[in-house]
Design a protein around this motif. Sequence first.
Motif, PDB file in Angstrom:
ATOM      1  N   ARG A  20     -19.278  12.043 -13.887  1.00 59.71           N
ATOM      2  CA  ARG A  20     -18.202  13.029 -14.037  1.00 59.71           C
ATOM      3  C   ARG A  20     -18.487  13.966 -15.202  1.00 59.71           C
ATOM      4  O   ARG A  20     -18.286  15.188 -15.097  1.00 59.71           O
ATOM      5  CB  ARG A  20     -16.863  12.314 -14.235  1.00 59.71           C
ATOM      6  CG  ARG A  20     -16.381  11.564 -12.998  1.00 59.71           C
ATOM      7  CD  ARG A  20     -15.193  10.698 -13.326  1.00 59.71           C
ATOM      8  NE  ARG A  20     -15.544   9.680 -14.322  1.00 59.71           N
ATOM      9  CZ  ARG A  20     -14.699   8.758 -14.773  1.00 59.71           C
ATOM     10  NH1 ARG A  20     -13.441   8.745 -14.363  1.00 59.71           N
ATOM     11  NH2 ARG A  20     -15.106   7.859 -15.656  1.00 59.71           N
ATOM     12  N   ARG A  21     -18.954  13.418 -16.319  1.00 55.69           N
ATOM     13  CA  ARG A  21     -19.286  14.264 -17.465  1.00 55.69           C
ATOM     14  C   ARG A  21     -20.473  15.165 -17.132  1.00 55.69           C
ATOM     15  O   ARG A  21     -20.537  16.312 -17.589  1.00 55.69           O
ATOM     16  CB  ARG A  21     -19.590  13.403 -18.689  1.00 55.69           C
ATOM     17  CG  ARG A  21     -18.370  12.663 -19.210  1.00 55.69           C
ATOM     18  CD  ARG A  21     -18.642  11.897 -20.480  1.00 55.69           C
ATOM     19  NE  ARG A  21     -18.954  12.780 -21.602  1.00 55.69           N
ATOM     20  CZ  ARG A  21     -18.970  12.381 -22.870  1.00 55.69           C
ATOM     21  NH1 ARG A  21     -18.688  11.114 -23.177  1.00 55.69           N
ATOM     22  NH2 ARG A  21     -19.259  13.222 -23.844  1.00 55.69           N
ATOM     23  N   LEU A  22     -21.400  14.640 -16.357  1.00 53.14           N
ATOM     24  CA  LEU A  22     -22.555  15.455 -15.976  1.00 53.14           C
ATOM     25  C   LEU A  22     -22.113  16.642 -15.132  1.00 53.14           C
ATOM     26  O   LEU A  22     -22.596  17.770 -15.321  1.00 53.14           O
ATOM     27  CB  LEU A  22     -23.560  14.584 -15.220  1.00 53.14           C
ATOM     28  CG  LEU A  22     -24.940  15.167 -14.849  1.00 53.14           C
ATOM     29  CD1 LEU A  22     -24.878  16.068 -13.637  1.00 53.14           C
ATOM     30  CD2 LEU A  22     -25.547  15.939 -16.021  1.00 53.14           C
ATOM     31  N   ARG A  23     -21.174  16.418 -14.220  1.00 56.54           N
ATOM     32  CA  ARG A  23     -20.692  17.520 -13.387  1.00 56.54           C
ATOM     33  C   ARG A  23     -19.991  18.579 -14.245  1.00 56.54           C
ATOM     34  O   ARG A  23     -20.149  19.782 -14.007  1.00 56.54           O
ATOM     35  CB  ARG A  23     -19.745  16.985 -12.316  1.00 56.54           C
ATOM     36  CG  ARG A  23     -20.442  16.212 -11.192  1.00 56.54           C
ATOM     37  CD  ARG A  23     -19.499  15.963 -10.034  1.00 56.54           C
ATOM     38  NE  ARG A  23     -20.171  15.244  -8.953  1.00 56.54           N
ATOM     39  CZ  ARG A  23     -20.117  13.923  -8.792  1.00 56.54           C
ATOM     40  NH1 ARG A  23     -19.424  13.176  -9.658  1.00 56.54           N
ATOM     41  NH2 ARG A  23     -20.755  13.348  -7.800  1.00 56.54           N
ATOM     42  N   ARG A  24     -19.225  18.136 -15.256  1.00 54.30           N
ATOM     43  CA  ARG A  24     -18.558  19.094 -16.140  1.00 54.30           C
ATOM     44  C   ARG A  24     -19.583  19.901 -16.939  1.00 54.30           C
ATOM     45  O   ARG A  24     -19.433  21.110 -17.143  1.00 54.30           O
ATOM     46  CB  ARG A  24     -17.592  18.368 -17.083  1.00 54.30           C
ATOM     47  CG  ARG A  24     -16.357  17.821 -16.391  1.00 54.30           C
ATOM     48  CD  ARG A  24     -15.264  17.495 -17.393  1.00 54.30           C
ATOM     49  NE  ARG A  24     -15.636  16.409 -18.287  1.00 54.30           N
ATOM     50  CZ  ARG A  24     -15.402  15.126 -18.044  1.00 54.30           C
ATOM     51  NH1 ARG A  24     -14.803  14.759 -16.910  1.00 54.30           N
ATOM     52  NH2 ARG A  24     -15.768  14.194 -18.909  1.00 54.30           N
TER      53      ARG A  24
END
Length: 282
Positions: free
Chosen positions: A38-42
């Motif tokens: 999720r952090r990577l997508r952000r």
Amino acid sequence: MTGTLVLAGAPIGDPADAPPRLADELAAADVVAAEDTRRLRRLAQALDVQPGGRLVSYFEGNEAARTPELADELEGGARVLVVTDAGMPSVSDPGYRLVAAAVERGVRVTAVPGPSAVLTALAVSGLPVDRFCFEGFLPRKRGERLGRLREAAEERRTLVYFEAPHRLDATLDAMVEVFGGERQAAVCRELTKTYEEVRRGPLRELAAWAAEGVRGEITVVVGGAAPPDPGDLDAAELVRRVAAREAAGERRKEAIGAVAKAAGVPKRAVFDAVVASKHAEE
């Protein structure tokens, strides 16, 4: 032909600090192994890039199990990009196991240099940075934590530690106990973020400040031990230092050698002091 393993440094706070090559690698990778998807997508959204390959999670809980799978893909020709939540993979974060597996299989390993909490904290600490040791996270249990600190008590190089905010007060208290309250240090909180703060001063003052509670990502930088004056070290102090190292798990021979080197005295002097102390106890 084997693939390539790419370790990518990620921002430790501000997405604008991402290295320009990170966006290119995200777009080009066949597999992106992220500590937190999720952090990577952000982060990818902030960089205005769409990961081109398969996105998989790669964190402490599944690192051991997923490494062989990723190593097989590398051996089959895939370009695998590893990105952790912040900083460089494998530095107190997932990545080391996959690097070792890739090297063993003859796979090329490269990196996209990026932000580092270790180097950033050192740079702003105000402490000597010409020589330093990175100690990572200390053990959670008090006895093990004290033992690890005792191993570094006579280290003259600047020391860098990571710590969780809810354990910072206990860690600083332990440092006061082992290093002494006057040892200079810096607590770096939320580096590169909106509420960045660097507290500098003797450990006793920092420990008192942390007792009130601290939030955020923490890096602690501690000044190295002052060079000893051999004239100030009597036999009892030499024996105490050897005992402390033995308590931390060192064999007596190695402990005597380390104490002698740190104190600038002959090994024989330390050995004789230990033997005399044992005879006095009998």
